[in-house]
Design a protein around this motif. Structure first.
Motif, PDB file in Angstrom:
ATOM      1  N   TYR A 100      -4.041   7.821  -3.928  1.00 19.88           N
ATOM      2  CA  TYR A 100      -2.773   7.402  -2.992  1.00 19.88           C
ATOM      3  C   TYR A 100      -1.899   8.415  -3.454  1.00 19.88           C
ATOM      4  CZ  TYR A 100       1.807   5.435  -2.604  1.00 19.88           C
ATOM      5  OH  TYR A 100       3.133   5.136  -2.315  1.00 19.88           O
ATOM      6  N   TYR A 101      -1.440   8.715  -4.559  1.00 19.45           N
ATOM      7  CA  TYR A 101      -0.471   9.786  -4.951  1.00 19.45           C
ATOM      8  C   TYR A 101      -0.726  11.187  -4.297  1.00 19.45           C
ATOM      9  CZ  TYR A 101       1.923   6.352  -8.031  1.00 19.45           C
ATOM     10  OH  TYR A 101       2.630   5.175  -8.210  1.00 19.45           O
ATOM     11  N   GLN A 154       0.759  -1.456   0.165  1.00 19.65           N
ATOM     12  CA  GLN A 154       0.092   0.040  -0.137  1.00 19.65           C
ATOM     13  C   GLN A 154       0.983   1.233   0.018  1.00 19.65           C
ATOM     14  OE1 GLN A 154      -3.281   0.734  -0.342  1.00 19.65           O
ATOM     15  NE2 GLN A 154      -3.338  -1.449  -1.100  1.00 19.65           N
ATOM     16  N   HIS A 180      -8.477   4.763  -7.179  1.00 21.45           N
ATOM     17  CA  HIS A 180      -7.597   4.456  -5.791  1.00 21.45           C
ATOM     18  C   HIS A 180      -6.193   4.672  -5.838  1.00 21.45           C
ATOM     19  CE1 HIS A 180      -5.113   0.917  -4.096  1.00 21.45           C
ATOM     20  NE2 HIS A 180      -5.527   1.722  -3.174  1.00 21.45           N
ATOM     21  N   ASN A 181      -5.770   4.533  -6.961  1.00 22.88           N
ATOM     22  CA  ASN A 181      -4.189   4.878  -7.252  1.00 22.88           C
ATOM     23  C   ASN A 181      -3.902   6.348  -7.283  1.00 22.88           C
ATOM     24  OD1 ASN A 181      -3.341   2.312  -7.447  1.00 22.88           O
ATOM     25  ND2 ASN A 181      -4.073   2.039  -9.495  1.00 22.88           N
ATOM     26  N   HIS A 205       1.457   1.188  -7.116  1.00 23.32           N
ATOM     27  CA  HIS A 205       0.474   2.013  -7.707  1.00 23.32           C
ATOM     28  C   HIS A 205       0.903   2.738  -9.022  1.00 23.32           C
ATOM     29  CE1 HIS A 205      -1.786   2.192  -3.703  1.00 23.32           C
ATOM     30  NE2 HIS A 205      -0.699   2.144  -3.226  1.00 23.32           N
TER      31      HIS A 205
END
Ligand SMILES: Nc1ncnc2c1ncn2[C@@H]1O[C@H](COP(=O)(O)OP(=O)(O)O)[C@@H](O)[C@H]1O
Ligand SMILES: [Mg+2]
Lengths: 237, 322
Positions: free
Chosen positions: A215-216, A193, A211-212, A199
């Protein structure tokens, strides 16, 4: 916002006032160019940019801290941070302004690689989807790397130390992926994760997964927040 | 510039204490600066001048105590307070890769100046500090003296009500020192100024009030003229009295031969410093006065350091080459 832009504009000009922006852009182009050419000069090569996407994310480990090392370390060395932070400006405006300047250089450099895309269209028939997702992924990945580099720069008055610490942090975040495969169970899930690379795979394949993206963005915002906190904590030392 | 009563308090420093780790840099520093004052903050190297100024400008937080700039608390109303300050740090930090003009434009923008006004004002300050020939020069190529002027230009750019200048005349050549002092006197007509220095004559040349700091404590506050008088020799006695401060101070002041009485801190029992002309030993007299009031006299001894000793550590003459 005016303060943020004033700081971003000053830093961007200062990049172009030194050889830094040019050297950094040239190195990125040379490295990605090499991987691009070798990926399309094989027999039955596909018309994609995938050949240099993954190597590019690995270059960020050194490239991003090299771009950001000066931003706070130099201010601390010159003592100009004292005037910057006693001006009627919020600390976060300072952090954001500097971050945006480095992102501007990233965008500029990435736009130069559009030359490869032109070549693909000239000689082949590439899918547009993976191209767009690839560039979005690079922009997000690069921004997160720059945020981490900027954080490292706020820790010290020595640019070299800032670059080394930044690269070290990025290397950890990049290799978390590899470590995930060695350990097992929950730890593996966690490492995957937090890994910057894990990702990225979807983007390279042409898939934009929210979702990716989230994340960033989260990593970037969180690290910029840490940088702001660090500037503020300097006041308590 | 905002209009206000001539005696309006522009800077109020209250009970500032600052520890760097376990090291106490300043302790219980208090003073006020009124509109139009040029306050000299005088003390030998390492006495805590820079520390105090960094706290007053919001760069460092105090360990305890407060600073108000035109009524705004530098910690809780920081931006409002900072808007009203022009600051020249001791090291004159500047971006060496920028031109004088670009630098001033950047600093003016950060201070929230409208573009039109900023353009006009840059011309004015370049005029005031006399750096015409260098307005398009990279700061890294300027001599120390011209950097100093650029630093000053930056400090007065946004017409701040309060100017805080940390040792503005160190490290520049004697002719420029004279010019800088002239300029500061000139600026004093429009701004309230605090300037720190370790050079005694500078204070009488430029300032109308003096605060002397030594080893992190304020040891005297006066006009330069009175200070010169006191320099001729004073005796200081430190005493600790259990009794109402409101009555103790006037009583001590009323004693013959007493020149000045100050209270250190707010503690109970109170600690007082009594100053008298040299040679006049007032200890007996003081003891009698206190005891006759029925107050407790807990301590009575010559203060550990006299003003004179501090002056010996100050630079009392212009150094060669500034
Ligand atoms: N950042 C710091 N960390 C630790 N000690 C400091 C720091 N800054 C100043 N000091 C110490 O605090 C004392 C007061 O310093 P300073 O305020 O710079 O005095 P001045 O400006 O009057 O020369 C000195 O003993 C100095 O060594
Ligand atoms: Mg100092």
């Amino acid at each position: 916002m005016r303060n943020t832009l004033a700081i971003a504009w000053k830093e961007t000009k200062s990049y172009f006032g030194s050889p830094m922006a040019y050297v950094i852009g040239a190195v990125f182009l040379a490295l990605t160019g090499y991987f691009f050419v070798s990926s399309i000069s094989r027999p039955f090569a596909e018309a994609t940019i995938r050949g240099w996407l993954l190597p590019a994310t690995f270059f960020f480990v050194f490239w991003a801290p090299a771009l950001t090392m000066r931003l706070f370390a130099e201010e601390q060395k010159l003592g100009t941070l004292e005037l910057l932070l006693t001006a009627p400006v919020h600390d976060w405006e300072v952090v954001l302004g500097k971050f945006l300047a480095s992102v501007a250089i990233l965008v500029g450099t990435l736009s130069l690689t559009l030359y490869y895309v032109l070549l693909l269209f000239w000689f082949g028939d590439p899918d547009v989807g993976p191209l767009l997702s690839g560039y979005l992924g690079l922009l997000l990945y690069g921004s997160a790397s720059l945020a981490i580099g900027l954080f490292a720069s706020s820790l010290t008055s020595n640019q070299i130390v800032a670059a080394v610490v930044g690269s070290g942090l990025l290397l950890l975040m990049t290799l978390a992926d590899q470590a995930a495969q060695i350990v097992g169970g929950i730890a593996s899930r966690v490492l995957e994760q937090i890994s910057l690379t894990a990702h990225f795979a979807d983007f390279a394949r042409g898939v934009i997964d929210t979702h990716n993206v989230v994340y960033y963005i989260l990593v970037t915002v969180f690290v910029l927040f840490l940088t702001e906190r660090n500037l503020d904590s300097r006041r308590w030392r | 510039m905002a209009v206000g009563a001539a005696d309006q308090v522009m800077v109020e420093v209250q009970n500032l204490t600052k520890y760097y780790g376990n090291f106490m840099a300043i302790e219980d520093v208090s003073f006020t600066v009124r509109r139009g004052d040029i306050l000299g903050f005088l003390g030998p190297n390492g006495s805590g001048k820079t520390t105090t100024m960094r706290i007053a400008t919001g760069y460092l937080p105090p360990t305890s105590g407060t600073v108000r700039i035109a009524g705004y608390d530098i910690q809780t109303q920081s931006l409002e307070a900072r808007r009203r300050i022009g600051y020249l740090p001791e090291t004159v930090p500047l971006y060496t890769d920028m031109t004088v003009e670009d630098y001033l434009e950047f600093m003016g923008t950060l201070r929230g100046m409208p573009k039109q006004r900023l353009r006009q004002r840059i011309n004015e300050v370049i005029d005031i500090v006399k750096i015409h020939e260098y307005r398009s020069t990279h700061i890294g190529k300027l001599s120390k003296g011209y950097r100093q002027r650029t630093g000053l230009a930056q400090a007065i750019l946004h017409e701040p009500e309060v100017l805080i200048l940390d040792e503005p005349t160190i490290g520049i050549d004697p002719i420029q020192v004279v010019e800088t002092r002239q300029l500061i006197r000139e600026l004093g007509k429009e701004h309230t100024i605090i300037l720190s220095t370790h050079i005694l004559p500078e204070v009488s040349m430029v300032c109308n009030r003096v605060v002397i700091i030594h080893e992190g404590r304020v040891v005297a506050e006066d006009t330069p003229a009175n200070l010169a008088e006191r320099l001729k020799g004073t005796e200081r006695i430190e005493l600790e009295v259990r009794g109402p401060a409101r009555e103790v101070m006037p009583l001590l002041r009323s004693l013959r031969g007493v020149m000045d009485v100050r209270r250190l801190g707010e503690g109970e029992p109170g600690t007082y410093i009594v100053e008298s002309r040299r040679g006049a030993d007032l200890r007996e007299q003081i003891a009698q006065a206190i005891v006759s009031k029925g107050w407790g006299l807990l301590k009575l001894n010559p203060a550990s350091i006299s003003l004179e000793e501090i002056f010996l550590r100050l630079t009392v003459q212009e150094e060669e080459g500034g």
